[in-house]
Scaffold this active site. Structure first.
Site, PDB file in Angstrom:
ATOM      1  N   SER A  32       0.813  -1.229   0.000  1.00 60.40           N
ATOM      2  CA  SER A  32       0.000   0.000   0.000  1.00 60.40           C
ATOM      3  C   SER A  32       0.848   1.282   0.000  1.00 60.40           C
ATOM      4  O   SER A  32       0.530   2.220  -0.748  1.00 60.40           O
ATOM      5  CB  SER A  32      -0.950  -0.002   1.199  1.00 60.40           C
ATOM      6  OG  SER A  32      -1.879  -1.044   1.038  1.00 60.40           O
ATOM      7  N   ALA A  82     -11.594 -12.461   1.699  1.00 60.48           N
ATOM      8  CA  ALA A  82     -11.591 -12.037   0.304  1.00 60.48           C
ATOM      9  C   ALA A  82     -12.775 -12.654  -0.448  1.00 60.48           C
ATOM     10  O   ALA A  82     -13.389 -12.011  -1.303  1.00 60.48           O
ATOM     11  CB  ALA A  82     -10.274 -12.436  -0.358  1.00 60.48           C
ATOM     12  N   LYS A 117      -7.825  -6.541  10.510  1.00 62.49           N
ATOM     13  CA  LYS A 117      -9.057  -6.231   9.758  1.00 62.49           C
ATOM     14  C   LYS A 117     -10.341  -6.578  10.513  1.00 62.49           C
ATOM     15  O   LYS A 117     -11.304  -5.817  10.495  1.00 62.49           O
ATOM     16  CB  LYS A 117      -9.055  -6.984   8.427  1.00 62.49           C
ATOM     17  CG  LYS A 117      -8.024  -6.500   7.432  1.00 62.49           C
ATOM     18  CD  LYS A 117      -8.172  -7.300   6.149  1.00 62.49           C
ATOM     19  CE  LYS A 117      -7.184  -6.898   5.114  1.00 62.49           C
ATOM     20  NZ  LYS A 117      -7.537  -7.424   3.795  1.00 62.49           N
ATOM     21  N   GLY A 161     -12.959 -17.215   2.812  1.00 61.08           N
ATOM     22  CA  GLY A 161     -12.354 -16.309   3.792  1.00 61.08           C
ATOM     23  C   GLY A 161     -12.838 -14.885   3.548  1.00 61.08           C
ATOM     24  O   GLY A 161     -13.857 -14.664   2.876  1.00 61.08           O
ATOM     25  N   TYR A 207      -1.965 -12.281  -6.361  1.00 59.63           N
ATOM     26  CA  TYR A 207      -1.204 -11.472  -7.322  1.00 59.63           C
ATOM     27  C   TYR A 207       0.302 -11.691  -7.209  1.00 59.63           C
ATOM     28  O   TYR A 207       1.077 -11.067  -7.908  1.00 59.63           O
ATOM     29  CB  TYR A 207      -1.534  -9.978  -7.162  1.00 59.63           C
ATOM     30  CG  TYR A 207      -1.385  -9.491  -5.753  1.00 59.63           C
ATOM     31  CD1 TYR A 207      -0.145  -9.148  -5.250  1.00 59.63           C
ATOM     32  CD2 TYR A 207      -2.479  -9.419  -4.910  1.00 59.63           C
ATOM     33  CE1 TYR A 207       0.000  -8.736  -3.944  1.00 59.63           C
ATOM     34  CE2 TYR A 207      -2.347  -8.994  -3.599  1.00 59.63           C
ATOM     35  CZ  TYR A 207      -1.101  -8.661  -3.116  1.00 59.63           C
ATOM     36  OH  TYR A 207      -0.956  -8.257  -1.817  1.00 59.63           O
ATOM     37  N   GLY A 220     -12.991 -20.813  -2.062  1.00 60.48           N
ATOM     38  CA  GLY A 220     -12.570 -20.116  -0.847  1.00 60.48           C
ATOM     39  C   GLY A 220     -13.754 -19.491  -0.132  1.00 60.48           C
ATOM     40  O   GLY A 220     -14.796 -19.219  -0.758  1.00 60.48           O
TER      41      GLY A 220
HETATM   42  P1  NAP Z   1      -8.370 -15.809   4.734  1.00 57.10           P
HETATM   43  O1  NAP Z   1      -9.554 -15.073   5.256  1.00 57.10           O
HETATM   44  O2  NAP Z   1      -7.341 -16.301   5.657  1.00 57.10           O
HETATM   45  O3  NAP Z   1      -8.935 -17.069   3.872  1.00 57.10           O
HETATM   46  C1  NAP Z   1      -8.048 -18.006   3.313  1.00 57.10           C
HETATM   47  C2  NAP Z   1      -8.825 -18.938   2.387  1.00 57.10           C
HETATM   48  O4  NAP Z   1      -7.879 -19.834   1.774  1.00 57.10           O
HETATM   49  C3  NAP Z   1      -9.847 -19.831   3.111  1.00 57.10           C
HETATM   50  O5  NAP Z   1     -10.920 -20.081   2.240  1.00 57.10           O
HETATM   51  C4  NAP Z   1      -9.021 -21.097   3.377  1.00 57.10           C
HETATM   52  O6  NAP Z   1      -9.795 -22.253   3.528  1.00 57.10           O
HETATM   53  C5  NAP Z   1      -8.234 -21.184   2.076  1.00 57.10           C
HETATM   54  N1  NAP Z   1      -7.042 -22.020   2.231  1.00 57.10           N
HETATM   55  C6  NAP Z   1      -5.883 -21.684   2.837  1.00 57.10           C
HETATM   56  N2  NAP Z   1      -5.014 -22.721   2.798  1.00 57.10           N
HETATM   57  C7  NAP Z   1      -5.655 -23.731   2.146  1.00 57.10           C
HETATM   58  C8  NAP Z   1      -5.289 -25.058   1.785  1.00 57.10           C
HETATM   59  N3  NAP Z   1      -4.073 -25.555   2.078  1.00 57.10           N
HETATM   60  N4  NAP Z   1      -6.177 -25.814   1.102  1.00 57.10           N
HETATM   61  C9  NAP Z   1      -7.405 -25.318   0.791  1.00 57.10           C
HETATM   62  N5  NAP Z   1      -7.813 -24.063   1.105  1.00 57.10           N
HETATM   63  C10 NAP Z   1      -6.942 -23.288   1.781  1.00 57.10           C
HETATM   64  O7  NAP Z   1      -7.578 -14.928   3.655  1.00 57.10           O
HETATM   65  P2  NAP Z   1      -8.190 -13.825   2.665  1.00 57.10           P
HETATM   66  O8  NAP Z   1      -8.058 -12.483   3.283  1.00 57.10           O
HETATM   67  O9  NAP Z   1      -9.503 -14.292   2.198  1.00 57.10           O
HETATM   68  O10 NAP Z   1      -7.104 -13.865   1.464  1.00 57.10           O
HETATM   69  C11 NAP Z   1      -6.997 -14.973   0.608  1.00 57.10           C
HETATM   70  C12 NAP Z   1      -6.035 -14.670  -0.527  1.00 57.10           C
HETATM   71  O11 NAP Z   1      -6.514 -13.593  -1.309  1.00 57.10           O
HETATM   72  C13 NAP Z   1      -4.632 -14.242  -0.063  1.00 57.10           C
HETATM   73  O12 NAP Z   1      -3.703 -14.867  -0.900  1.00 57.10           O
HETATM   74  C14 NAP Z   1      -4.623 -12.760  -0.263  1.00 57.10           C
HETATM   75  O13 NAP Z   1      -3.322 -12.256  -0.538  1.00 57.10           O
HETATM   76  C15 NAP Z   1      -5.501 -12.628  -1.491  1.00 57.10           C
HETATM   77  N6  NAP Z   1      -6.140 -11.309  -1.580  1.00 57.10           N
HETATM   78  C16 NAP Z   1      -5.909 -10.581  -2.675  1.00 57.10           C
HETATM   79  C17 NAP Z   1      -6.497  -9.330  -2.800  1.00 57.10           C
HETATM   80  C18 NAP Z   1      -6.221  -8.504  -4.002  1.00 57.10           C
HETATM   81  O14 NAP Z   1      -6.395  -7.291  -3.913  1.00 57.10           O
HETATM   82  N7  NAP Z   1      -5.830  -9.063  -5.126  1.00 57.10           N
HETATM   83  C19 NAP Z   1      -7.335  -8.842  -1.786  1.00 57.10           C
HETATM   84  C20 NAP Z   1      -7.563  -9.650  -0.658  1.00 57.10           C
HETATM   85  C21 NAP Z   1      -6.942 -10.889  -0.570  1.00 57.10           C
HETATM   86  P3  NAP Z   1     -10.317 -22.688   4.997  1.00 57.10           P
HETATM   87  O15 NAP Z   1     -11.503 -21.816   5.269  1.00 57.10           O
HETATM   88  O16 NAP Z   1     -10.657 -24.118   4.857  1.00 57.10           O
HETATM   89  O17 NAP Z   1      -9.192 -22.425   5.945  1.00 57.10           O
END
Ligand code: NAP
Length: 284
Positions: free
Chosen positions: A16, A132, A65, A130, A226, A128
């Protein structure tokens, strides 16, 4: 001088400051945007002191967050409440406004990269459940996607999103379906859009291994990861002829509303910014 920044713990990984300082320079604005490390024990104290310390607002990153939403719940808008997390705090007339701009980032990124894509045409599969994923699902509901299938390793989290969407936005029960992880390949049949919102595929994480053979070649594939820019999912989808959109644009577009609110200029997401942020990724 207008003062903003990003709070997290740790915070040095955050891109950021790179994005906002690019815009501050580009628009010749007398303002500052800093990475501010805030220990979880000091989060409430930091928030309370923001007005006194002259902040116009901050971005919020991991691990704060959800906690910010809890602390400043009265100031949170419906987007932040549905997503269950705050990524942007704006202070106006000594009042807090807490929001989440990830859904804007997701929508604008896909629309910008694939303007011809018709969200109302067919079903979307979201991998997913989570934070995001909730932002992406909120965006898809706003974009009138007829059917959303959520598939997550932990099924209960998908069910919670569905229940919340029905309760908060009067979404019809059959508009959101929850599927089992082991059935991913099957549910890709007839999908128009596939979005990965898990952290799988991200540098340092396992790859997202899914069989795309049932996915129509006309479907659009978006990975919100990304880093790397071209994940294995996008590479495989592209090789079989699907159109793909990477996650960098989401990151840039989610930053813009905060910048506009704090510094009064709607910033442009141009190719130089993309290049500059990508250089930052390489260094990380
Ligand atoms: P989060 O709330 O921690 O959620 C993580 C998600 O990934 C959950 O659905 C989790 O499943 C799944 N997961 C993690 N490890 C796994 C595995 N080994 N096998 C299967 N599923 C798995 O994180 P978040 O904030 O949603 O972010 C997720 C991703 O999006 C990150 O990589 C982040 O950098 C990216 N992101 C990108 C942007 C962007 O602007 N491009 C914005 C936000 C986030 P469970 O529920 O089963 O644990």
């Amino acid at each position: 001088m207008i003062k903003a920044g990003v709070i997290g713990y740790p915070v040095k990984h955050s891109l950021s400051p790179r994005i906002h300082n690019y815009w501050l320079k580009k628009y010749n604005i007398k303002g500052s945007y800093d990475a501010i490390e805030v220990h979880p024990d000091n989060l409430k104290g930091f928030l309370v002191s923001m007005i006194k310390n002259g902040f116009s607002g901050v971005n919020v990153t991991i691990p704060h967050k959800e906690k910010v939403l809890e602390i400043l719940n009265n100031a949170a808008d419906p987007f932040a409440k549905f997503i269950g997390a705050v990524n942007t705090i704006i202070i106006k007339d000594k009042n807090f406004i807490c929001t989440n701009t990830d859904f804007i980032g997701f929508s604008r990124n896909v629309i910008e990269k694939e303007p011809e894509f018709d969200f109302s045409e067919g079903k979307a599969v979201v991998i997913g459940a989570g934070g995001a994923a909730r932002a992406v699902i909120f965006a898809l509901l706003s974009l009138n996607v007829p059917e959303i299938i959520i598939v997550n390793r932990t099924r209960e989290k998908s069910e919670i999103i569905k229940t919340k969407a029905i309760k908060n936005f009067q979404v019809a029960d059959k508009k959101i379906l929850v599927a089992e992880w082991k059935n991913i390949s099957e549910i890709l049949k007839n999908a128009s859009l596939l979005v990965n919102t898990t952290s799988l595929g991200m540098v340092g994480q396992n790859k997202l291994e899914i069989d795309l053979s049932n996915l129509p070649k006309t479907a659009l594939v978006n990975d919100i990861v990304y880093n790397p820019l071209e994940t294995k999912l996008l590479k495989t989808a592209k090789l079989r002829g699907n159109k793909v959109v990477d996650g960098l644009g989401m990151l840039l577009h989610q930053a813009a509303p905060g910048f506009e609110a704090w510094f009064g200029v709607r910033p442009e997401i141009d190719d130089n910014l993309r290049k500059f942020v990508l250089e930052g990724l390489v260094k990380k």
